[in-house]
Design a protein around this motif. Structure first.
Motif, mmCIF file in Angstrom:
data_model
loop_
_atom_site.group_PDB
_atom_site.id
_atom_site.type_symbol
_atom_site.label_atom_id
_atom_site.label_comp_id
_atom_site.label_asym_id
_atom_site.label_seq_id
_atom_site.Cartn_x
_atom_site.Cartn_y
_atom_site.Cartn_z
ATOM 1 N N LEU A 87 0.628 -1.300 0.116
ATOM 2 C CA LEU A 87 0.119 -0.122 0.003
ATOM 3 C C LEU A 87 0.812 1.178 0.015
ATOM 4 N N ARG A 88 1.820 1.094 0.805
ATOM 5 C CA ARG A 88 2.690 2.439 0.845
ATOM 6 C C ARG A 88 3.642 2.648 -0.348
ATOM 7 N N PHE A 89 4.179 1.392 -0.895
ATOM 8 C CA PHE A 89 5.277 1.553 -1.984
ATOM 9 C C PHE A 89 5.110 1.020 -3.392
ATOM 10 N N GLN A 90 3.834 0.242 -3.402
ATOM 11 C CA GLN A 90 3.602 -0.081 -4.729
ATOM 12 C C GLN A 90 2.386 0.095 -5.450
ATOM 13 N N SER A 91 1.300 0.378 -4.541
ATOM 14 C CA SER A 91 0.115 0.818 -5.268
ATOM 15 C C SER A 91 0.257 2.119 -6.291
ATOM 16 N N THR A 92 -0.776 2.193 -6.922
ATOM 17 C CA THR A 92 -0.833 3.303 -7.860
ATOM 18 C C THR A 92 -1.331 4.587 -7.408
ATOM 19 N N VAL A 93 -1.791 4.786 -6.180
ATOM 20 C CA VAL A 93 -2.132 5.815 -5.489
ATOM 21 C C VAL A 93 -1.057 6.865 -5.479
ATOM 22 N N PRO A 94 -1.139 8.233 -5.849
ATOM 23 C CA PRO A 94 -0.045 9.067 -5.930
ATOM 24 C C PRO A 94 0.472 9.218 -4.516
ATOM 25 N N ASN A 95 1.771 9.291 -4.307
ATOM 26 C CA ASN A 95 2.354 9.395 -3.129
ATOM 27 C C ASN A 95 1.908 10.550 -2.282
ATOM 28 N N LEU A 176 -9.382 9.564 -8.944
ATOM 29 C CA LEU A 176 -8.887 8.054 -8.559
ATOM 30 C C LEU A 176 -9.549 6.995 -9.177
ATOM 31 N N ASN A 177 -9.006 5.843 -9.688
ATOM 32 C CA ASN A 177 -9.814 4.949 -10.368
ATOM 33 C C ASN A 177 -10.258 3.968 -9.471
ATOM 34 N N ASP A 178 -11.066 2.739 -9.868
ATOM 35 C CA ASP A 178 -11.347 2.001 -8.969
ATOM 36 C C ASP A 178 -10.286 1.135 -8.013
ATOM 37 N N GLN A 179 -9.278 0.807 -8.583
ATOM 38 C CA GLN A 179 -8.139 0.375 -7.876
ATOM 39 C C GLN A 179 -7.728 1.001 -6.950
ATOM 40 N N GLN A 180 -7.408 2.229 -7.336
ATOM 41 C CA GLN A 180 -6.824 3.281 -6.163
ATOM 42 C C GLN A 180 -7.730 3.561 -5.008
#
Length: 218
Positions: A87-95, A176-180
């Protein structure tokens, strides 16, 4: 009431108040003491040590804070660390939005550790200092960027009302998209878990760190 009885009643009241005051002081002292002694790396067993090695790669407080508590249950800690790393280092949500959402959880829980350890990363990621100052004061920040405002409203609704309106969800979905959105929700839930573990354990900051939330502040 006779003078003798009045004097006796006054003495009894003073004794009672003194006893209650003493009990309050004892409770306060106890509440400020951590319930889990800090672990050192040399104390870890074969199950705990590999997990601690992973923690030490990203933690600013070593295996302090929530980590030495979670390591008491190494199987659970393993899964939490797996989730946190994604969730912190690999997800596609902007840092910037990830760090801002963690700070929101830190504010909601008045979590000294979460606020102290994620303040600098949030600033580095692009969250404005004024935004964090207002958040810390329990005020809806006026300096948020539009996507930050959408994240703020989403997190505040979800974690205080335990529901999200269609309007708030739709506003977040513009950024944000669904995954984000799923990842953002899991991130908030994970840091709620971390904050609750520290609250249960009366875990404070390492020595020398400044308290973000002072007694008596909102």
């Amino acid at each position: 009431m006779s003078a003798k009885l009045a004097k006796s009643a006054t003495i009894a009241m003073v004794i009672t108040v003194s006893w209650l005051g003493g009990m309050a002081c004892m409770s306060l002292t106890k509440a400020q003491s951590p319930r889990f002694p800090e672990l050192s790396v040399t104390q870890l067993d074969d199950q705990q040590r590999p997990i601690a090695d992973r923690i030490l790669k990203f933690s600013k407080i070593g295996i302090g804070g929530p980590y030495h508590i979670m390591l008491r249950s190494p199987q659970a800690a393993q899964q939490i660390i797996n989730l946190m790393e994604y969730l912190r280092f690999q997800s596609t949500v902007p840092n910037r939005l990830k760090e801002f959402s963690i700070m929101i959880q830190g504010r909601l829980w008045r979590s000294q550790v979460e606020w102290a350890t994620h303040y600098a990363p949030a600033i580095k990621a692009g969250v404005a200092p004024d935004t964090l100052a207002q958040l810390k004061s329990n005020i809806r920040p006026t300096s948020m960027q539009p996507d930050e405002a959408a994240v703020y409203d989403f997190c505040m609704e979800l974690y205080t009302k335990h529901a999200v309106s269609d309007e708030t969800y739709g506003r977040l979905h513009q950024f944000l998209n669904d995954q984000q959105i799923v990842d953002l929700t899991l991130l908030g839930g994970t840091y709620t878990t971390v904050a609750s573990v520290m609250a249960m354990a009366n875990q404070g900051l390492p020595s020398g760190w400044d308290l973000a939330f002072k007694p008596g502040e909102p």
